[in-house]
Design an enzyme around this catalytic site. Structure first.
Site, mmCIF file in Angstrom:
data_model
loop_
_atom_site.group_PDB
_atom_site.id
_atom_site.type_symbol
_atom_site.label_atom_id
_atom_site.label_comp_id
_atom_site.label_asym_id
_atom_site.label_seq_id
_atom_site.Cartn_x
_atom_site.Cartn_y
_atom_site.Cartn_z
ATOM 1 N N SER A 536 0.982 -0.940 -0.128
ATOM 2 C CA SER A 536 0.193 -0.015 -0.042
ATOM 3 C C SER A 536 0.668 1.593 0.153
ATOM 4 O O SER A 536 1.800 1.296 -0.800
ATOM 5 C CB SER A 536 -1.124 -0.312 1.809
ATOM 6 O OG SER A 536 -2.065 1.554 0.671
ATOM 7 N N HIS A 651 -7.552 -4.915 -0.892
ATOM 8 C CA HIS A 651 -6.536 -4.344 -0.769
ATOM 9 C C HIS A 651 -5.294 -5.310 -0.322
ATOM 10 O O HIS A 651 -4.049 -5.351 -0.048
ATOM 11 C CB HIS A 651 -6.954 -3.632 -0.021
ATOM 12 C CG HIS A 651 -5.702 -2.507 0.298
ATOM 13 N ND1 HIS A 651 -4.983 -1.610 -1.082
ATOM 14 C CD2 HIS A 651 -4.835 -1.506 1.282
ATOM 15 C CE1 HIS A 651 -3.979 -1.105 -0.477
ATOM 16 N NE2 HIS A 651 -4.082 -0.851 1.026
#
Length: 684
Positions: A536, A651
């Site tokens: 991320s 994610h």
């Protein structure tokens, strides 16, 4: 190199079409290449098997949350890859093999409904014994979810209950017949970040289209949220407008009116019974008194609302100590502080005449200890987990004022004999001391393969924790593992974070480069044996290391990353992060973003270490186009680059333990293959 974006042309823009046939075909081709290169060895098979054993182990601690008389848990294992939502009692939980009451079998549900359901949580109704829940289910692990009302006693969904179609939805109970809902109500109802701009009150038995608007934010807000505080005798309703990632406005909803709380917009705000807590992120002056960033302040809610801002300082930071978080029991406040990235817990007793404080009894020394659950409505019980890089988790249960009882002990997934944990400080380019923790052989024979990770953003702290995956796949095979506590994180409070946002973002990258160089200087590793990994925002960090500091590393893994900082604000939730990175539409801000935007800075003529990118088609937070386009550009330039895109997974890039095991086996096989002692640090 010339900037394709500045020229108005991005040759790989088509890869941003998430589910477009051409883009998916491209991703599948890359997957086949990477699997073909990395998955054929005996070591890969061993890694995958060992990691899956850790993820599916029956003797893991089943972490729970208290709701009235039950402890609730969500559990995944080999027999239940999608998971079980279940509950038990404290008496049963104390047993080695508790008797679990299964409320929802997600595998059976997915099979029965022919849907790729992934559990996203449940919001339970209080008061009334938590008999109903708003269950959120995602297709393939995306942030977007379907909301369905669930009858806990009947173990099934309510046929005519509250149901919200798939969207990035925020829901919460008001009472048995009303909920707050923010979702995609149609054109104009979402912010530019893709989150709800409207929050409505929806009454049972009426269509969602007739729900009454409670608050409407602005299109450029991050989102809006409303919630009901059900504490008996202190019932209140609040609306929160999230202006930016770290700036909000709080409103008390009284009847049809909204009364704004006079709190700093960047503060962390909490309400518990008669108390209002304000955790400052920047200095705040009130009635001639100045409070520093990182302080925790308390006031009586009703008095504060009436304008009598009598604040009591419950915590004030120093150069080595920051408040990590706080947690309420019914009658006490527990503070968890970090002192040079080591946890310290204190319990505060509200007045009386003044707040009393004492160390939380029974907390083990020299371990990372966190509050994992409290019962803020009904009791003063709490649960703590203590662990370290080489110490498996221990779960303890206590009541404030009493002792601690060991409830569960996690198994050791790897042999830690001969391993040591040490903390060092590297000196960054501007002279700042940056802490990092090294886990590896206590008496190393010399430099060895080393995996360095970091994050450096959004005030997130990286603290010691036990990982059976890292232990088995890396440490037990002779590797050294390093965690860098960079600026941008929260290890030393909000100033540690705020000092490295926007135009000062370069400090994060300088900190990480300093740690990498320090590891070599200390003889822990060599540049050829030093691998790095992050996801991320940490994936962006890896991209910057690739394009700015390639000579420092032997291999790089970047997971679910941001990489195209020219367009990040236009992709999915990207606009919500402009308070952290800056706005690339503003020339002055693009001037400081551009030098650190990996996609714009990838160069054909510079030698890069081998790099592996991992992402997910179903990641609807960080767009998979970032990784896709970066890989396409690096391939075009002739670099050594691998790519794996899970076609589901969200994610986290994986939706179940089988996918997680495959992903991590690819990561560690890539690192072991690339970090051989005689391999050059970079190759073109």
């Amino acid at each position: 190199m010339s900037d394709a974006h500045d020229a108005g042309v991005d040759p790989y823009l088509w890869l941003e079409d998430v589910t477009g046939p051409a883009a998916l075909d491209w991703a599948r081709e890359r997957n086949a290449e990477t699997l073909g290169e990395l998955s054929g060895s005996a070591r890969f098979a061993e890694l995958r098997t060992e990691i899956r054993q850790v993820l599916d182990a029956d003797d893991r601690i089943p972490y729970v949350g208290r709701r009235a008389g039950y402890l609730y848990n969500f559990w995944q294992d080999a027999a239940h890859p999608r998971g079980l939502w279940r509950r038990t009692t404290l008496a049963e939980y104390r047993r080695d093999q508790p008797d679990w009451d299964v409320l929802l079998d997600v595998d059976a549900l997915a099979t029965g409904e022919d849907e790729n359901w992934v559990w996203k949580g449940a919001t339970m109704l209080r008061p009334g014994g938590y008999r109903r829940a708003l269950v959120q289910l995602s297709r393939g692990g995306a942030d977007a979810s379907v909301v369905r009302e669930f009858d806990v006693a009947q173990r099934g969904f309510v046929a005519d209950g509250f149901t919200v179609p798939e969207a990035k939805t925020d829901v919460g109970w008001i009472d048995a017949d009303r909920i707050y809902v923010g979702t995609d109500f149609g054109p104009g109802s979402l912010t530019t970040s893709g989150y709800p701009r409207l929050v409505k009150e929806w009454r049972r038995g009426t269509p969602l289209s007739e729900a009454a608007v409670v608050y409407e934010g602005k299109p450029d807000d991050v989102g809006v949220h409303a919630f009901h505080d059900p504490a008996e005798g202190f019932e209140r309703d609040f609306v929160v407008r999230n202006i930016e990632f770290f700036r909000s406005e709080w409103y008390l909803r009284t009847g049809g009116d909204l009364v704004q709380l006079a709190v700093p917009p960047d503060a962390i705000v909490g309400v518990h019974r008669e108390w209002l807590l304000i955790q400052t992120r920047s200095p705040w002056a009130v009635d001639g008194t100045s409070y520093p960033a990182g302080a925790l302040l308390a006031a009586r809610f009703d008095e504060f609302l009436a304008g009598r801002q009598e604040l009591t300082t419950l915590f004030e930071p120093d150069a080595h100590t920051a408040l990590s978080y706080h947690a309420w029991t019914r009658g006490y406040l527990i503070l968890n502080m970090l002192h040079d990235v080591r946890s310290q817990l204190t319990v505060l007793t509200p007045p009386g005449e003044r707040w009393q404080r004492a160390a939380l009894a029974g907390v083990p020394e020299y371990t990372q200890t966190d509050v994992v659950d409290t019962d803020p409505y009904d009791s003063d019980e709490y649960m703590l987990v203590s662990s370290g890089f080489i110490q498996p988790d221990t779960l303890r249960y206590g009541q404030v004022g009493g002792g601690l009882e060991v409830l569960k002990q996690a198994p050791a997934f790897f042999d830690a004999t001969g391993l040591a944990v040490r903390q060092f400080f590297a000196t960054s380019a501007d002279g700042t001391a940056v802490p990092y923790i090294v886990v590896g052989p206590e008496h190393p024979a010399g430099p060895g393969p080393t995996l360095l990770t970091g994050y450096g953003g959004f005030e997130i702290s990286l603290t010691p924790s036990y990982s059976g995956v890292i232990g088995r796949a890396w440490l037990a095979r002779g590797g050294t593992y390093v965690v860098a506590n960079l600026r941008g994180g929260g290890e030393y409070g909000p100033q540690w974070h705020l000092s490295a946002i926007k135009e000062n973002r370069h400090l994060v990258y300088e900190d990480f480069a300093a740690v990498a160089a320090d590891l070599v200087t200390r003889g822990i590793t060599t540049r050829a044996q030093l691998g790095i990994e992050g996801g991320s925002n940490g994936g962006l960090l890896m991209g910057v290391m690739l394009t700015r500091y390639p000579e420092l590393f032997g291999a790089i893994v970047s997971q679910v990353p941001l990489l195209d900082m020219r367009r990040y604000n236009e992709l999915l939730a990207g606009a919500s992060w402009m308070a952290e990175y800056g706005d690339p539409r503003e020339p002055a801000e693009w001037d400081y973003l551009r030098p650190f935007s990996p996609y714009q800075n990838a160069a054909a003529g510079r030698p890069y270490p081998p790099v592996l990118f991992i992402t997910s088609t179903r990641d609807d937070r960080v767009h998979p186009g970032h990784a896709r386009k970066m890989v396409a550009r690096l391939r075009e330039q002739g670099h050594d680059v691998g790519y794996y895109e899970n076609i589901e997974g969200g994610h986290g890039a994986a939706a179940d333990n089988e996918q997680r095991a495959l992903k991590w086996a690819l990561v560690f096989e890539f690192l072991w293959e690339r970090l051989a002692a005689d391999r050059p640090a970079a190759n073109g």
